[in-house]
Motif scaffolding. Sequence first.
Motif, short mmCIF file in Angstrom:
data_model
loop_
_atom_site.label_atom_id
_atom_site.label_comp_id
_atom_site.label_asym_id
_atom_site.label_seq_id
_atom_site.Cartn_x
_atom_site.Cartn_y
_atom_site.Cartn_z
N LEU A 207 -4.06 -8.19 2.85
CA LEU A 207 -2.83 -8.30 2.09
C LEU A 207 -1.77 -8.90 3.13
O LEU A 207 -0.36 -9.15 3.20
CB LEU A 207 -2.58 -7.17 1.57
N SER A 208 -2.00 -7.93 4.19
CA SER A 208 -0.40 -7.99 5.64
C SER A 208 -0.94 -9.48 6.11
O SER A 208 -0.11 -10.60 5.73
CB SER A 208 -0.87 -7.37 6.35
N ILE A 209 -1.65 -10.10 6.58
CA ILE A 209 -2.35 -11.69 6.41
C ILE A 209 -1.41 -12.54 5.38
O ILE A 209 -1.44 -13.08 5.61
CB ILE A 209 -3.75 -11.64 6.80
N TYR A 210 -2.37 -12.11 4.26
CA TYR A 210 -1.95 -13.12 3.58
C TYR A 210 -0.28 -13.12 2.52
O TYR A 210 -0.51 -13.33 1.38
CB TYR A 210 -2.95 -13.24 2.11
N ARG A 211 0.55 -11.75 2.99
CA ARG A 211 1.39 -11.88 1.72
C ARG A 211 2.33 -12.53 1.26
O ARG A 211 2.86 -12.42 0.82
CB ARG A 211 2.23 -10.59 2.61
N TYR A 212 2.18 -13.90 2.37
CA TYR A 212 3.58 -14.60 2.11
C TYR A 212 2.57 -15.92 0.80
O TYR A 212 3.43 -16.52 0.77
CB TYR A 212 2.95 -15.75 4.09
N LYS A 213 1.15 -15.59 0.76
CA LYS A 213 0.40 -16.16 -0.70
C LYS A 213 1.27 -15.32 -1.88
O LYS A 213 0.93 -15.52 -2.91
CB LYS A 213 -0.72 -16.87 -0.12
N LEU A 214 1.51 -14.02 -1.34
CA LEU A 214 1.14 -12.81 -2.85
C LEU A 214 2.88 -12.72 -3.21
O LEU A 214 2.77 -12.75 -4.36
CB LEU A 214 0.51 -11.50 -2.10
N ASN A 215 3.70 -13.14 -2.03
CA ASN A 215 4.96 -12.33 -2.39
C ASN A 215 5.69 -12.20 -3.96
O ASN A 215 6.32 -11.99 -4.85
CB ASN A 215 5.93 -12.77 -0.88
N SER A 216 5.35 -14.05 -3.99
CA SER A 216 6.19 -14.33 -4.90
C SER A 216 5.10 -14.53 -6.42
O SER A 216 5.26 -14.97 -7.74
CB SER A 216 5.68 -15.99 -4.82
N LYS A 217 4.43 -13.85 -5.99
CA LYS A 217 3.43 -13.93 -7.34
C LYS A 217 3.45 -12.17 -8.02
O LYS A 217 2.74 -11.61 -9.22
CB LYS A 217 1.64 -13.94 -7.42
N VAL A 218 3.92 -10.98 -7.70
CA VAL A 218 3.01 -9.52 -6.97
C VAL A 218 4.42 -8.54 -6.05
O VAL A 218 4.34 -8.98 -5.30
CB VAL A 218 1.25 -9.05 -7.69
N TYR A 219 4.72 -7.40 -6.93
CA TYR A 219 4.85 -6.68 -6.02
C TYR A 219 4.01 -6.06 -5.22
O TYR A 219 2.95 -5.53 -5.24
CB TYR A 219 5.36 -5.60 -6.72
N LEU A 220 4.49 -6.28 -3.88
CA LEU A 220 3.69 -5.48 -2.59
C LEU A 220 4.11 -4.25 -1.77
O LEU A 220 5.35 -4.54 -1.55
CB LEU A 220 3.37 -6.17 -1.71
N PRO A 221 4.19 -3.35 -1.43
CA PRO A 221 4.29 -1.83 -0.93
C PRO A 221 4.35 -2.73 0.61
O PRO A 221 4.10 -3.38 0.66
CB PRO A 221 3.14 -0.80 -1.16
N PRO A 222 5.31 -1.80 1.06
CA PRO A 222 5.19 -1.90 2.30
C PRO A 222 4.07 -2.18 3.44
O PRO A 222 3.24 -1.49 3.28
CB PRO A 222 6.45 -1.09 3.26
N LEU A 223 4.09 -3.08 3.56
CA LEU A 223 2.48 -3.46 5.13
C LEU A 223 2.75 -4.02 6.55
O LEU A 223 4.04 -4.16 6.68
CB LEU A 223 2.21 -5.03 4.50
N PRO A 224 2.51 -3.06 7.11
CA PRO A 224 1.59 -3.13 8.64
C PRO A 224 1.76 -4.53 9.46
O PRO A 224 1.02 -4.87 8.64
CB PRO A 224 0.98 -2.33 9.06
N ASN A 225 2.27 -5.30 9.88
CA ASN A 225 1.85 -5.61 10.98
C ASN A 225 0.58 -5.92 11.70
O ASN A 225 0.53 -4.90 11.66
CB ASN A 225 2.97 -6.53 12.12
N VAL A 226 -0.17 -7.39 11.66
CA VAL A 226 -0.95 -6.91 11.61
C VAL A 226 -2.00 -6.46 13.00
O VAL A 226 -2.96 -5.40 13.27
CB VAL A 226 -2.69 -8.51 11.28
N SER A 227 -0.78 -6.96 14.04
CA SER A 227 -1.16 -6.72 15.42
C SER A 227 -1.39 -4.73 15.50
O SER A 227 -1.35 -4.21 16.20
CB SER A 227 -0.18 -7.47 16.51
N ILE A 228 0.12 -4.62 15.08
CA ILE A 228 0.72 -3.41 14.92
C ILE A 228 -0.75 -2.39 13.99
O ILE A 228 -1.08 -1.64 15.03
CB ILE A 228 1.73 -2.74 14.72
N LEU A 229 -0.73 -3.01 13.46
CA LEU A 229 -2.25 -2.29 12.56
C LEU A 229 -3.87 -2.20 13.65
O LEU A 229 -4.15 -0.73 13.54
CB LEU A 229 -2.68 -2.83 11.31
N ASP A 230 -3.60 -3.50 14.16
CA ASP A 230 -5.12 -2.83 15.12
C ASP A 230 -5.20 -2.33 15.66
O ASP A 230 -5.55 -1.73 16.53
CB ASP A 230 -5.38 -4.30 15.17
N LYS A 231 -3.22 -1.49 16.77
CA LYS A 231 -3.13 -1.20 17.68
C LYS A 231 -3.26 0.09 17.50
O LYS A 231 -3.76 1.29 18.36
CB LYS A 231 -1.84 -1.05 18.47
N LEU A 232 -3.48 1.24 16.11
CA LEU A 232 -3.29 2.07 15.51
C LEU A 232 -4.23 2.51 14.95
O LEU A 232 -5.00 3.63 14.96
CB LEU A 232 -2.33 1.75 14.10
#
Length: 388
Positions: free
Chosen positions: A95-120
């Motif tokens: 969802l973080s990668i494709y949020r730009y396709k989803l933001n106008s269609k549904v509410y999304l909770p806060p999502l981490p940046n992909v690069s930060i996600l992989d670091k953690l």
Amino acid sequence: MILKNINSVLVLGTDNILALPVIRTLGALLPDATIHTLSYDKDKSHNSEHSKYVSSRHYFKSTKSAEIIEELIDKIEETAADILLPIDERDVKLLSIYRYKLNSKVYLPPLPNVSILDKLIYKNHLADFLQKNDFPCPATYHLGRLDTATLDNYLTPYLLKPIRGSAGQNIREITSKKELEEALLTLNADDYILQEFVPGQNFSCSLLAENGNILAETIQLELESRNFSISTAIRFVENKAISEATRRIIKRANYNGLANLDFRVDERNGQPNLVDFNARFWSNISGSKIAGVDFVLLACLAAMSIPFEKPVSNGNTYLMGRSILNYYRKKMLRPIYRVDTHSTYTDLWERIDDPLPEMVRFLRSKTAHQKKSKPDGHNIFSHIKISE
């Protein structure tokens, strides 16, 4: 009701057992809304999908992320979903990668940046992040880079851990070079780390953050667990050292989203060492709700940009699994004059009120015990192809 405009919720990734407490919380929170599930394996029915709160079940046909997103958009429209909640880190990343396709269609909770996600979420990358930023952490070695010939024959106890895993699976204690060399005969070294065993107590911090700021948190002290598995008994506590360490880590990572951080507090110096970062929901989320912090509700509010005050948790004790049986057995034997200093709650009544998932799990338990567990390896997204 503060979420009165929510008529439909789509829960993504219900092949993960962590979906069940989220679904049950949603069912109690939104009694008039419909709850729909979406997962990856149509040939395998998942326990959480049998909850009485689930209105319909859906499955992906594709394994490629670009096609999965198109299917997801179709399911959002089909279920008229107002909110989309991901359960697994695999789906948080998707969802973080494709949020730009989803933001106008549904509410999304806060999502981490992909690069930060992989670091953690990968234990080897997490150790690098902590060391680079001078956060306390156990001594950690990437096995793919480690020359075992340089090690002493007898080691201070270390833990051999898969860089991705859950519920403590495939963690082994290593006390000698010989043990390590024997273990490496059957393992892919690149998929494991060797980490110092820190004497002390286990704590965890559960939270919801936005732009590096913690909107809500609870701190849990482990009271009981089995080997390296999840805690089946916890107490909600205040701990300034854990809270401050968590605040600094989340701020430095500029983290967005839900997370559960596992700490080991070193009994030698009181330092909280972060040993795992889970960027998802967690097993005792119902306990957090009883303690006064409903993370499912807060994730929905954050998705809809509805402000809320930071809640304060109480000092309850929460029990799951086998700890429930021990608790009620001891309670029956306890003298009548003995009084608990902490209120104790369990997830027993949730299970009784929504019994079918428990029955399905019980019927499958013998088969599950016969199967050999496998390490997650370095790629927890192996069954779907995710591209940025």
